[in-house]
Design a protein around this motif. Sequence first.
Motif, PDB file in Angstrom:
ATOM      1  N   PRO A  64       0.811  -1.228   0.000  1.00 27.17           N
ATOM      2  CA  PRO A  64       0.000   0.000   0.000  1.00 27.17           C
ATOM      3  C   PRO A  64       0.842   1.274   0.000  1.00 27.17           C
ATOM      4  CG  PRO A  64      -0.868  -1.564   1.586  1.00 27.17           C
ATOM      5  CD  PRO A  64       0.467  -2.085   1.143  1.00 27.17           C
ATOM      6  N   THR A  65       1.994   1.252   0.676  1.00 27.44           N
ATOM      7  CA  THR A  65       2.863   2.435   0.664  1.00 27.44           C
ATOM      8  C   THR A  65       3.353   2.731  -0.748  1.00 27.44           C
ATOM      9  OG1 THR A  65       3.595   2.097   2.946  1.00 27.44           O
ATOM     10  CG2 THR A  65       5.006   3.431   1.540  1.00 27.44           C
ATOM     11  N   SER A  66       3.755   1.685  -1.461  1.00 32.05           N
ATOM     12  CA  SER A  66       4.188   1.864  -2.845  1.00 32.05           C
ATOM     13  C   SER A  66       3.061   2.408  -3.706  1.00 32.05           C
ATOM     14  CB  SER A  66       4.681   0.528  -3.407  1.00 32.05           C
ATOM     15  OG  SER A  66       5.112   0.664  -4.741  1.00 32.05           O
ATOM     16  N   GLY A  67       1.853   1.864  -3.547  1.00 35.33           N
ATOM     17  CA  GLY A  67       0.708   2.365  -4.301  1.00 35.33           C
ATOM     18  C   GLY A  67       0.351   3.794  -3.943  1.00 35.33           C
ATOM     19  N   PHE A  68       0.444   4.107  -2.653  1.00 36.42           N
ATOM     20  CA  PHE A  68       0.169   5.474  -2.183  1.00 36.42           C
ATOM     21  C   PHE A  68       1.117   6.472  -2.824  1.00 36.42           C
ATOM     22  CE2 PHE A  68       1.737   8.540   1.042  1.00 36.42           C
ATOM     23  CZ  PHE A  68       0.637   9.384   1.089  1.00 36.42           C
ATOM     24  N   LEU A  69       2.403   6.132  -2.884  1.00 34.35           N
ATOM     25  CA  LEU A  69       3.389   7.024  -3.506  1.00 34.35           C
ATOM     26  C   LEU A  69       3.098   7.219  -4.993  1.00 34.35           C
ATOM     27  CD1 LEU A  69       6.743   5.788  -1.908  1.00 34.35           C
ATOM     28  CD2 LEU A  69       5.473   7.871  -1.362  1.00 34.35           C
ATOM     29  N   MET A  70       2.784   6.131  -5.680  1.00 33.95           N
ATOM     30  CA  MET A  70       2.498   6.213  -7.115  1.00 33.95           C
ATOM     31  C   MET A  70       1.274   7.090  -7.386  1.00 33.95           C
ATOM     32  SD  MET A  70       4.665   4.405  -9.016  1.00 33.95           S
ATOM     33  CE  MET A  70       5.860   5.313  -8.041  1.00 33.95           C
ATOM     34  N   GLN A  71       0.235   6.897  -6.601  1.00 31.98           N
ATOM     35  CA  GLN A  71      -1.006   7.643  -6.821  1.00 31.98           C
ATOM     36  C   GLN A  71      -0.840   9.122  -6.512  1.00 31.98           C
ATOM     37  OE1 GLN A  71      -4.346   5.728  -4.888  1.00 31.98           O
ATOM     38  NE2 GLN A  71      -3.869   3.737  -5.780  1.00 31.98           N
ATOM     39  N   GLU A  72      -0.114   9.433  -5.463  1.00 31.36           N
ATOM     40  CA  GLU A  72       0.084  10.832  -5.111  1.00 31.36           C
ATOM     41  C   GLU A  72       1.025  11.535  -6.086  1.00 31.36           C
ATOM     42  OE1 GLU A  72      -1.546  12.564  -2.968  1.00 31.36           O
ATOM     43  OE2 GLU A  72      -2.672  10.836  -2.212  1.00 31.36           O
ATOM     44  N   TYR A  73       2.044  10.838  -6.540  1.00 32.37           N
ATOM     45  CA  TYR A  73       3.003  11.464  -7.450  1.00 32.37           C
ATOM     46  C   TYR A  73       2.393  11.686  -8.834  1.00 32.37           C
ATOM     47  CZ  TYR A  73       7.213  12.336 -10.168  1.00 32.37           C
ATOM     48  OH  TYR A  73       8.146  12.898 -11.004  1.00 32.37           O
ATOM     49  N   PHE A  74       1.707  10.678  -9.354  1.00 32.40           N
ATOM     50  CA  PHE A  74       1.117  10.795 -10.685  1.00 32.40           C
ATOM     51  C   PHE A  74      -0.288  11.394 -10.663  1.00 32.40           C
ATOM     52  CE2 PHE A  74       4.230   7.327 -11.354  1.00 32.40           C
ATOM     53  CZ  PHE A  74       4.935   7.879 -12.416  1.00 32.40           C
ATOM     54  N   GLN A  75      -0.814  11.657  -9.452  1.00 35.13           N
ATOM     55  CA  GLN A  75      -2.160  12.218  -9.300  1.00 35.13           C
ATOM     56  C   GLN A  75      -3.188  11.379 -10.053  1.00 35.13           C
ATOM     57  OE1 GLN A  75      -2.986  15.252  -7.332  1.00 35.13           O
ATOM     58  NE2 GLN A  75      -1.045  14.421  -6.583  1.00 35.13           N
ATOM     59  N   ASN A  76      -3.061  10.071  -9.881  1.00 35.76           N
ATOM     60  CA  ASN A  76      -3.939   9.121 -10.563  1.00 35.76           C
ATOM     61  C   ASN A  76      -4.365   8.052  -9.561  1.00 35.76           C
ATOM     62  OD1 ASN A  76      -5.177   7.180 -12.152  1.00 35.76           O
ATOM     63  ND2 ASN A  76      -3.682   7.287 -13.791  1.00 35.76           N
ATOM     64  N   PRO A  77      -5.665   7.971  -9.213  1.00 37.48           N
ATOM     65  CA  PRO A  77      -6.112   7.013  -8.197  1.00 37.48           C
ATOM     66  C   PRO A  77      -6.023   5.558  -8.636  1.00 37.48           C
ATOM     67  CG  PRO A  77      -7.996   8.105  -9.203  1.00 37.48           C
ATOM     68  CD  PRO A  77      -6.773   8.814  -9.708  1.00 37.48           C
ATOM     69  N   LEU A  78      -5.752   5.318  -9.923  1.00 35.38           N
ATOM     70  CA  LEU A  78      -5.647   3.949 -10.419  1.00 35.38           C
ATOM     71  C   LEU A  78      -4.196   3.516 -10.608  1.00 35.38           C
ATOM     72  CD1 LEU A  78      -8.548   3.928 -13.039  1.00 35.38           C
ATOM     73  CD2 LEU A  78      -8.544   2.952 -10.745  1.00 35.38           C
ATOM     74  N   ALA A  79      -3.257   4.358 -10.206  1.00 38.00           N
ATOM     75  CA  ALA A  79      -1.843   3.978 -10.284  1.00 38.00           C
ATOM     76  C   ALA A  79      -1.523   2.995  -9.154  1.00 38.00           C
ATOM     77  CB  ALA A  79      -0.958   5.216 -10.181  1.00 38.00           C
ATOM     78  N   GLY A  80      -0.681   2.016  -9.467  1.00 36.62           N
ATOM     79  CA  GLY A  80      -0.323   1.017  -8.474  1.00 36.62           C
ATOM     80  C   GLY A  80       1.165   0.725  -8.481  1.00 36.62           C
ATOM     81  N   PRO A  81       1.620  -0.189  -7.618  1.00 33.81           N
ATOM     82  CA  PRO A  81       3.049  -0.499  -7.519  1.00 33.81           C
ATOM     83  C   PRO A  81       3.649  -1.045  -8.816  1.00 33.81           C
ATOM     84  CG  PRO A  81       1.838  -1.386  -5.648  1.00 33.81           C
ATOM     85  CD  PRO A  81       0.824  -0.907  -6.628  1.00 33.81           C
ATOM     86  N   GLN A 274      -1.020  11.595   7.494  1.00 28.22           N
ATOM     87  CA  GLN A 274      -2.033  10.719   8.072  1.00 28.22           C
ATOM     88  C   GLN A 274      -2.465   9.630   7.095  1.00 28.22           C
ATOM     89  OE1 GLN A 274      -1.877  13.958   8.340  1.00 28.22           O
ATOM     90  NE2 GLN A 274      -2.444  14.654  10.393  1.00 28.22           N
ATOM     91  N   GLN A 275      -2.541   9.992   5.801  1.00 22.63           N
ATOM     92  CA  GLN A 275      -2.904   9.003   4.788  1.00 22.63           C
ATOM     93  C   GLN A 275      -1.872   7.874   4.730  1.00 22.63           C
ATOM     94  OE1 GLN A 275      -5.488   8.513   2.444  1.00 22.63           O
ATOM     95  NE2 GLN A 275      -6.590   9.924   3.758  1.00 22.63           N
ATOM     96  N   TRP A 276      -0.600   8.216   4.827  1.00 27.36           N
ATOM     97  CA  TRP A 276       0.452   7.189   4.796  1.00 27.36           C
ATOM     98  C   TRP A 276       0.305   6.230   5.974  1.00 27.36           C
ATOM     99  CZ3 TRP A 276       6.137   7.934   6.573  1.00 27.36           C
ATOM    100  CH2 TRP A 276       6.859   6.782   6.279  1.00 27.36           C
ATOM    101  N   ILE A 277       0.069   6.765   7.157  1.00 25.29           N
ATOM    102  CA  ILE A 277      -0.087   5.924   8.351  1.00 25.29           C
ATOM    103  C   ILE A 277      -1.303   5.019   8.206  1.00 25.29           C
ATOM    104  CG2 ILE A 277      -0.525   5.957  10.836  1.00 25.29           C
ATOM    105  CD1 ILE A 277       1.056   8.615  10.909  1.00 25.29           C
ATOM    106  N   LEU A 278      -2.409   5.579   7.712  1.00 22.69           N
ATOM    107  CA  LEU A 278      -3.622   4.771   7.523  1.00 22.69           C
ATOM    108  C   LEU A 278      -3.400   3.679   6.488  1.00 22.69           C
ATOM    109  CD1 LEU A 278      -6.476   7.456   7.590  1.00 22.69           C
ATOM    110  CD2 LEU A 278      -5.907   5.779   9.356  1.00 22.69           C
ATOM    111  N   ASN A 279      -2.653   3.984   5.434  1.00 21.63           N
ATOM    112  CA  ASN A 279      -2.342   2.971   4.424  1.00 21.63           C
ATOM    113  C   ASN A 279      -1.592   1.794   5.034  1.00 21.63           C
ATOM    114  OD1 ASN A 279      -2.734   3.421   1.244  1.00 21.63           O
ATOM    115  ND2 ASN A 279      -2.687   5.424   2.247  1.00 21.63           N
ATOM    116  N   ILE A 280      -0.657   2.092   5.928  1.00 21.87           N
ATOM    117  CA  ILE A 280       0.115   1.023   6.576  1.00 21.87           C
ATOM    118  C   ILE A 280      -0.787   0.159   7.449  1.00 21.87           C
ATOM    119  CG2 ILE A 280       1.873   0.596   8.329  1.00 21.87           C
ATOM    120  CD1 ILE A 280       3.435   2.954   7.192  1.00 21.87           C
ATOM    121  N   PHE A 281      -1.603   0.790   8.280  1.00 20.67           N
ATOM    122  CA  PHE A 281      -2.467   0.030   9.192  1.00 20.67           C
ATOM    123  C   PHE A 281      -3.514  -0.776   8.433  1.00 20.67           C
ATOM    124  CE2 PHE A 281      -1.659   3.211  12.872  1.00 20.67           C
ATOM    125  CZ  PHE A 281      -0.532   2.496  13.226  1.00 20.67           C
ATOM    126  N   LEU A 282      -4.191  -0.130   7.485  1.00 19.75           N
ATOM    127  CA  LEU A 282      -5.232  -0.820   6.735  1.00 19.75           C
ATOM    128  C   LEU A 282      -4.637  -1.913   5.851  1.00 19.75           C
ATOM    129  CD1 LEU A 282      -8.252  -0.955   6.173  1.00 19.75           C
ATOM    130  CD2 LEU A 282      -7.943   0.718   4.345  1.00 19.75           C
TER     131      LEU A 282
END
Length: 323
Positions: A64-81, A274-282
């Motif tokens: 999820p951390t990898s996906g979170f970085l991809m989505q935030e950097y590319f501003q695309n909610p469908l980007a993944g690791p 906060q989003q990063w922390i939630l991504n890790i927990f979830l």
Amino acid sequence: MSIRFKILCLLLMTAILVGAAINLNTGFLNLSLQDFFQNSVHNQIAEIRVNRVLVMLLAGISIPTSGFLMQEYFQNPLAGPDILGITSVASLSVAFYIFFSHDILLPEFLQNSFLSLAAIGGSFILMLILLSMSNKFQDKSYLIIFGFLVSAFAGAIVSLLQFYAENQSLKNYILWSFGANNMVSRNQIYVLSLLVAIGLFFCFRTIKPLIGNSLGTAYAQSLGVNLKQLKFFIIISSSLLSASVTAFLGPILFIGIIVPHFCRLIYNPSKLWQQWILNIFLGMLIMLLFSTIAEKTQIPLNVISSVFGIPVILLMLLKQNKV
């Protein structure tokens, strides 16, 4: 931090502890507490279950951390690791190792180690290529196109290898691609933990620049954000996190896309720390859930993540289309 965020974290941590306890007690045998802390008849089985929980927690952190970085950097909610082709190249490296090493006699523990090294090595080479190519791509969307081409090429080579492979080699590759969470040893977990820790370090360095980057390139530069360095850290972090899990567990699909999506639904998407922390927990909670289902049903982990992830992504697409 707001009270709502603290409550969310507390609920998720409680659910993770419960999920870990359920996972430890899931299997063909019912184990007692003594089996986990003392030498007993079922001590080895208890160790396998502890390793299973640990590797699921690490996968829940990294994917999820990898996906979170991809989505935030590319501003695309469908980007993944796998958007940069890292997962595909790791799979290709494993395919080469499995299909061409069957004549080499190695102990089983060394076979598993070399298999993981093959995946990490292939991903590391691609990461170096991405870092060098990123200097030539001024528009970051070109990285997505490059990653798509790499994934398509790697998939074509894997298909060609499968076509000419022997039956046993083909079976071994398919079993690896399903995601075998029970096959990871304690020493491999140590290596995986080190790789994940390095990836998280680079991720930590990207969160603050990503906040500025989300407001636009020009605004980010006015704030003093080093966009070139940000791109490098994003590539290094997401590559290490996704490649390390792929090396030891096989390709775990869709988790890196759907977990950040759920986190944005339950908390303010603009608060990236906060989003990063939630991504890790979830992420940890979902991976523990999938691992329990896999043990109960004997369905491969990758199949479960795909069955769960595909409908969620379809709903995301329909929701975006309505907007």
